[in-house]
Design a protein around this motif. Sequence first.
Motif, PDB file in Angstrom:
ATOM      1  N   SER A  17      32.388 -32.254 -23.790  1.00 43.22           N
ATOM      2  CA  SER A  17      31.081 -32.725 -23.333  1.00 43.22           C
ATOM      3  C   SER A  17      29.983 -32.053 -24.141  1.00 43.22           C
ATOM      4  N   LEU A  18      28.859 -32.745 -24.274  1.00 44.78           N
ATOM      5  CA  LEU A  18      27.692 -32.268 -24.996  1.00 44.78           C
ATOM      6  C   LEU A  18      26.489 -32.222 -24.060  1.00 44.78           C
ATOM      7  N   GLU A  19      25.768 -31.128 -24.106  1.00 47.78           N
ATOM      8  CA  GLU A  19      24.511 -30.973 -23.358  1.00 47.78           C
ATOM      9  C   GLU A  19      24.704 -31.132 -21.855  1.00 47.78           C
ATOM     10  N   ASP A  20      25.938 -30.974 -21.376  1.00 46.38           N
ATOM     11  CA  ASP A  20      26.258 -31.140 -19.946  1.00 46.38           C
ATOM     12  C   ASP A  20      25.885 -32.524 -19.427  1.00 46.38           C
ATOM     13  N   ARG A  21      25.956 -33.535 -20.308  1.00 48.83           N
ATOM     14  CA  ARG A  21      25.541 -34.857 -19.836  1.00 48.83           C
ATOM     15  C   ARG A  21      26.289 -36.024 -20.480  1.00 48.83           C
ATOM     16  N   ARG A  22      26.920 -35.854 -21.648  1.00 52.40           N
ATOM     17  CA  ARG A  22      27.583 -36.969 -22.302  1.00 52.40           C
ATOM     18  C   ARG A  22      28.898 -36.502 -22.919  1.00 52.40           C
ATOM     19  N   LEU A  23      29.754 -37.483 -23.236  1.00 54.68           N
ATOM     20  CA  LEU A  23      31.115 -37.208 -23.631  1.00 54.68           C
ATOM     21  C   LEU A  23      31.360 -37.592 -25.090  1.00 54.68           C
ATOM     22  N   ALA A  24      32.280 -36.867 -25.715  1.00 55.83           N
ATOM     23  CA  ALA A  24      32.631 -37.141 -27.104  1.00 55.83           C
ATOM     24  C   ALA A  24      34.075 -36.724 -27.330  1.00 55.83           C
ATOM     25  N   ARG A  25      34.611 -37.153 -28.469  1.00 58.75           N
ATOM     26  CA  ARG A  25      35.917 -36.661 -28.898  1.00 58.75           C
ATOM     27  C   ARG A  25      35.896 -36.458 -30.406  1.00 58.75           C
ATOM     28  N   ALA A  40      24.758 -43.437 -12.551  1.00 56.35           N
ATOM     29  CA  ALA A  40      23.482 -42.745 -12.366  1.00 56.35           C
ATOM     30  C   ALA A  40      23.589 -41.255 -12.635  1.00 56.35           C
ATOM     31  N   ARG A  41      24.793 -40.762 -12.869  1.00 54.32           N
ATOM     32  CA  ARG A  41      25.003 -39.327 -13.056  1.00 54.32           C
ATOM     33  C   ARG A  41      25.291 -38.995 -14.519  1.00 54.32           C
ATOM     34  N   ASP A  42      25.093 -37.703 -14.855  1.00 55.32           N
ATOM     35  CA  ASP A  42      25.526 -37.182 -16.140  1.00 55.32           C
ATOM     36  C   ASP A  42      27.009 -36.815 -16.059  1.00 55.32           C
ATOM     37  N   LEU A  43      27.632 -36.642 -17.221  1.00 60.56           N
ATOM     38  CA  LEU A  43      29.083 -36.464 -17.279  1.00 60.56           C
ATOM     39  C   LEU A  43      29.447 -35.186 -18.001  1.00 60.56           C
ATOM     40  N   MET A  44      30.456 -34.497 -17.474  1.00 60.11           N
ATOM     41  CA  MET A  44      30.943 -33.247 -18.044  1.00 60.11           C
ATOM     42  C   MET A  44      32.462 -33.167 -17.887  1.00 60.11           C
ATOM     43  N   SER A  45      33.078 -32.289 -18.647  1.00 59.66           N
ATOM     44  CA  SER A  45      34.479 -31.888 -18.459  1.00 59.66           C
ATOM     45  C   SER A  45      35.448 -33.065 -18.428  1.00 59.66           C
ATOM     46  N   PRO A  46      35.520 -33.845 -19.516  1.00 55.31           N
ATOM     47  CA  PRO A  46      36.440 -34.989 -19.525  1.00 55.31           C
ATOM     48  C   PRO A  46      37.886 -34.557 -19.749  1.00 55.31           C
ATOM     49  N   TYR A  47      38.697 -34.622 -18.712  1.00 55.53           N
ATOM     50  CA  TYR A  47      40.113 -34.301 -18.868  1.00 55.53           C
ATOM     51  C   TYR A  47      40.859 -35.604 -19.124  1.00 55.53           C
ATOM     52  N   VAL A  48      41.414 -35.746 -20.330  1.00 58.70           N
ATOM     53  CA  VAL A  48      42.064 -36.983 -20.769  1.00 58.70           C
ATOM     54  C   VAL A  48      43.529 -36.695 -21.069  1.00 58.70           C
ATOM     55  N   TRP A  49      44.407 -37.626 -20.694  1.00 59.93           N
ATOM     56  CA  TRP A  49      45.824 -37.517 -21.015  1.00 59.93           C
ATOM     57  C   TRP A  49      46.389 -38.931 -21.180  1.00 59.93           C
TER      58      TRP A  49
END
Length: 318
Positions: A304-312, A44-53
Amino acid sequence: MISSDSPVADPHRKDAVVDSPMALDFNVKAIEDVTIEGPPALMARDLMSPYVWREPDGRYAMMVRAVVPPGQELTDTGVIWAGWSDDGRHFTMLGQPSIVPGPGDHDAGGVEDPTVVRTDKGYVVYYSGVLSDHSHGELSYAAGPTLDALTKSGVALASSKSEGNTKEATVDRTPDGGWRLFYEYAADEASRIGLAVGADVAGPWDEQPTPFTPRANSWDDWHLSTGPLLTDDPARPVMFYNGATRDARWRIGWVAFDADYTRVVARGIQPLVTPPPVDDRSATDIAFAASVVVVDGAIWLYYSLEDRRLARALIRRS
């Protein structure tokens, strides 16, 4: 393209590029959406700051900030969730968040922007803790043996009168086993990047000269924020940083340092990643880098894009 400027005499600045810039450039080869599956409270939330390793077993891990969508009651500025993936693009998240606001006042208003360090004992997670009134934040950290068993350990780098709202950690280890900490702070109505070194995860910290500054008449002429470090070439570490104009239209650029981070040796002129165009100029216009993973020589930049979705983005170095 790379920029070249003459060095400056000010010892508190080291953002001038050496006279003979090295041959270095980056460009984007491909862009992919990054997706998650998880419990309803997360979805139900938007997503930001994806820290991936990547873990030693080859799996991809992620910690991400989940935020209340615009138009809904603002209960907090973020909670931090963790999850796993086999391909680095589609993640299955845990049933509960790994870091939540409170009960301490220093992060009762929200927990934001995770940065993860793997240790022999498990994990250290830097995050931004926000006060209950959302007026102020400080760089904090938690640690634990697994991503679902983290214990908060307090403030890692406190704000000061000159450097407010410390947050957005980027961490590298020094040759002697210490910690090199880049962070964002607020000054003169703008975001800036600071650098400190310390013996342990919480310091004490020895402030270093400003790593680099905004550039006049450029896409990054007002705001700067930390981004991930590409360190596969230890002689020439690169930060994919976040920059913006005064109206906070954020893009992702890059800057290269010497091995000891004492000077800038190259810096991209144009943004590396920009958000897709939008019809409404008042819409959120942000691309914000959070982590980078190198797999079999391929450089994957997560953002993150638009403070709501994730990309790479798949990045090519030349």
